[in-house]
Structure formats: structure tokens, C-alpha cells
Design an enzyme around this catalytic site. Structure first.
Site, mmCIF file in Angstrom:
data_model
loop_
_atom_site.group_PDB
_atom_site.id
_atom_site.type_symbol
_atom_site.label_atom_id
_atom_site.label_comp_id
_atom_site.label_asym_id
_atom_site.label_seq_id
_atom_site.Cartn_x
_atom_site.Cartn_y
_atom_site.Cartn_z
ATOM 1 N N ASP A 65 -1.038 2.592 2.143
ATOM 2 C CA ASP A 65 0.384 2.613 1.835
ATOM 3 C C ASP A 65 0.872 4.059 1.710
ATOM 4 O O ASP A 65 1.928 4.423 2.225
ATOM 5 C CB ASP A 65 0.613 1.839 0.534
ATOM 6 C CG ASP A 65 1.994 2.060 -0.035
ATOM 7 O OD1 ASP A 65 2.937 1.466 0.508
ATOM 8 O OD2 ASP A 65 2.145 2.830 -1.006
ATOM 9 N N GLU A 133 -2.116 -2.341 5.751
ATOM 10 C CA GLU A 133 -2.211 -1.135 4.915
ATOM 11 C C GLU A 133 -3.665 -0.708 4.741
ATOM 12 O O GLU A 133 -3.997 0.479 4.838
ATOM 13 C CB GLU A 133 -1.603 -1.386 3.532
ATOM 14 C CG GLU A 133 -0.089 -1.481 3.530
ATOM 15 C CD GLU A 133 0.468 -1.774 2.143
ATOM 16 O OE1 GLU A 133 1.626 -1.411 1.892
ATOM 17 O OE2 GLU A 133 -0.242 -2.372 1.298
#
Lengths: 248, 248
Positions: A65, A133
Site C-alpha cells: 500500500d 497490495e
């Protein structure tokens, strides 16, 4: 290191294919497959290293992320010199929205690589984005920032980051395409059919033809989404011919 | 590019020293000073490029913030293998807190480099952190991710990121130091004096001596803060000798 590698090797059912499948998704060779195995290990596997630390993809989500946010930030910074801080922040959140990450993960069919004790059907929708992610986090550990950047450009920015769409200037690619066909006196046809196959969810596929030539295809969970996706693809294929209402 | 460079050159009062001062702060030579000039141009200068885009540090804050977050994320990921996603997120927010960024900017005296039409005294406290973020953004544009990482390690992680302090396990370095001196039968002395100089705010300096030898110095806006800072520095100078209550 060795320890984690052994644990993962003994638990991964699809050891043989895993390298090849990851290679295909990444577009480059992984150096250390171990990182990617962690990225596809669900917590239900209950794996731990010799110190008792959990081995699963959840920590990699945090890392991925962060990398995604910084790559998108630098892209937007350079791409939109007129956008102020608030604008850049807003645009970034649109790109890295949960919904969008889930779509990206789904397109790459990441869920097929997960090692888990829970059946696929029981995962919520967010698993797709979480895996996406985690995969970025694994790329960072394996190959560093440059490769993360490369992957994000290929998989996120080039196909999906269109500033004008994000700004809401292009509402619908379908209407844009129809308008253009009418203006250019071309015939068009959206051929939509049920394409659920072995999926849990119902899926639709669409073939978009212009002047009887198939110009793009798409698949999605609703007819409308599939049509919009196919229109967008056609739009980019024809982009020199069709101009957007707000383009210069 | 040339255009922006010319505008900045004509507006920067301290052109001659700027390169040297930036070099000193960075610890490496800037390639393209222009980026750093933008990082120290306040919006009150009202500069614009030939397309009418504002030239000031606000967009660079966005970029620097993203780079800082990702460098800290990767540090924490590797440093704390036992920390889960929630833990890593919490630790990162402590490190990149507004208060901490302001401190970092203040220590580097970044405000002295700002070109502005507003007098320094009228800036709020956040300008220090904003300039620190903008500086990181400029480093990214000038030298790429690796140099950002290097700078953040030198200026943030090595001097300030102590996981146990962040976790709140170490409440006060002063009490830790006093305890150790008492146990080891060493004398200690905190010599605090007013050191406001030309600053707007009152400042205090402290010299911490152990067995009559000055072991560390610090300066802050309160006596307590200056003592704590000096204690922390002494702690790290003596770290092989003093052990933290929770260390293994």
C-alpha cells in the site's frame, strides 16, 4: 531466511507452477520466490517462522500500500503540474480506492494463487485488493522500488489512470463511443452473452463490433460494466480517431 | 525547465549560498538546485511558470509525504517482523506525526532558507514540517528514491526511530539515565542555561555531564525538553553500557 523458504515450500501445493504463474503476472523474473509465496499465504494456513512470527500476506499489504501510494503520488505530481496538493490527494485516493484495487486483483486472477484453508467462495471481495497490495510489497522486497514502479505503471497507470476520467470529465465511454459512431456514420454492435463458467458469481462477456469488425472484448459481473469496459478498450484502441470532450 | 530555473534564480535572494546550504543539509551534492529552490519558495512569493502554474513548495509536500511514508513503512516492515499490519500503521503515524515533522524541520533550521513575502514570525509551527516534507519531495525529483531513503535514514530513522521509545516502553530517558548513574555510583549534572539568541521563541540549552565529563548537549524550547533530549543523546552514546528495561 532458509527456514521460511522451507516452511513455504512444504506448504505450497502448486510449487511447480508457482514460479511460472508469478513470472507471467509480473512480466519479469522473480529473484526470490519466497516473497511471493508469503504474498499468497492466507492467515488460515496458520504458518509461523522459527521465532513464532506469523507468515501470511497481511504485513505485505501494509508495505505494498505504501509503495503504491508513493508511485501514484510521483506519477500525479509529474503528470498534473496544475493540480494543487488537495487535487493530487483526491486523485490518488480515487486510484487506490478499495474498489479499484479489488478490480485490479480480480483482473489478474490473484485469488487462484492463494494458499488457504478457507474455500475461495468464503472470501469477501476485499481479498482481491489485499492480494494486489501484498504482491506489490513482495515485488519491493524482491526487486526494489524501481521494479515496483515498473509493475505499477504496467498494471495500474497505463491501463487505468486516465486523469480526465478520474476528474469525472468522461462520464461514460459507451456514450462517447456511440456518439462518435453516429457522427462518423459507422454501425456498432454490443454482443453481450452469459459467461459465468465455473465462477461463483454470474459473469457477462461482450464483444463490441464497429462496422462488423470486433474491436474489443470484455467480461464483468454486470452487462453494463462489461459494455463500459469494452467501450473503454475500444476508445483507447481508437484514441487517435476519437477525441474526448475536454481534451485539448 | 529553463523557464522555471530563470524565474527562481531571479527571485532567490541567497543564490550564492543556497547550493552550499542545501549541500550541507542533504549530505550529498544536489544535481539540480531548481528543485530545492521550489522546496523553499513560499506561496506568498506568488511565482508562476509560463503556463500559469504556481511555483511553491506545496505540491512538493504531497510528494515528500508519500516518499517519507513508504521509506518508513519499509523500515518498520523489516525492523519489526513480529508487528502486524495494525501495529506497523500505528508506529508509522507516530514517526510521521505533524509534531515530529515540525521538530525535524526545526532542527535543520529549514525556515532560514525560505523565500517569502511574509515575515518568519508570522508562520505557524507547521511550516517546519511542511518544509521538511517538501525537501524530501525535491530530493526524490533530483536524485530518485534511493537518495530519499538515504536522507530519511540519516535524518529521521537513525537519530529518532527507536521502536521501544515509540512503543512507550521507555517513558523518559532522563529517569533511565539517573537510575543508571545511581546504580553505577556516578555523579551527574544537568547544566541548563537560557540560549534564546536571535530566536523568536525562548530557548534553553543543556550540557549533561557524567563524572564531570560533558557527555551530551541539547537545545529546546523548554528546560524539560532540553534535558530529555540531552539524556536521549547520552543514552545512545552510552548504549552498550545502559540497558533498557524491556530490551532482551
Amino acid at each position: 531466511m532458509k527456514n521460511i523458504r522451507n516452511i513455504l515450500n512444504s506448504r505450497f501445493k502448486r510449487n511447480g507452477n508457482f514460479f511460472m504463474e508469478i513470472h507471467k503476472i509480473l512480466g519479469f523474473k522473480p529473484k526470490e520466490v519466497k516473497f511471493y509465496k508469503v504474498a499468497f499465504t492466507h492467515r488460515s494456513m496458520n504458518l509461523k517462522d522459527s521465532k513464532g512470527n506469523a507468515i501470511n500476506y497481511e504485513r505485505l499489504e501494509f508495505l505494498g500500500d505504501a509503495m503504491l501510494s508513493s508511485v501514484i503520488a510521483s506519477h500525479l505530481y509529474l503528470e498534473v503540474p496544475s493540480g494543487d496538493e488537495g487535487y493530487l490527494t483526491k486523485m490518488r485516493s480515487k486510484i487506490v480506492s478499495r474498489e479499484h484495487l479489488n478490480e485490479l486483483g480480480k483482473e489478474l486472477k490473484l485469488i487462484n494463487l492463494v494458499e488457504s484453508k478457507i474455500p475461495q467462495g468464503q472470501f469477501g471481495d476485499n481479498i482481491h485488493g489485499n492480494l494486489f497490495e501484498a504482491l506489490i510489497g513482495a515485488i519491493f522486497l524482491d526487486r526494489g522500488y524501481k521494479y515496483c514502479e515498473k509493475f505499477i505503471y504496467t498494471r495500474v497507470i497505463i491501463p487505468y489512470v486516465d486523469i480526465e476520467t478520474l476528474e469525472g470529465k468522461v462520464i461514460s465511454y459507451k456514450s462517447l463511443l456511440i456518439e462518435w459512431c453516429q457522427k462518423e456514420k459507422k454501425t456498432f454492435n454490443y454482443n453481450v452473452y452469459d459467461d459465468t463458467g465455473n465462477d461463483q458469481l454470474r459473469h457477462f462477456s461482450v464483444k463490441l463490433s464497429i462496422n462488423d469488425k470486433v474491436i474489443s472484448k470484455a467480461r464483468a459481473t454486470s452487462k453494463k460494466k462489461a459494455e463500459e469496459k469494452a467501450s473503454k478498450r475500444a476508445f483507447f484502441a481508437l484514441q487517435n480517431k476519437i477525441s474526448k470532450p475536454n481534451s485539448v
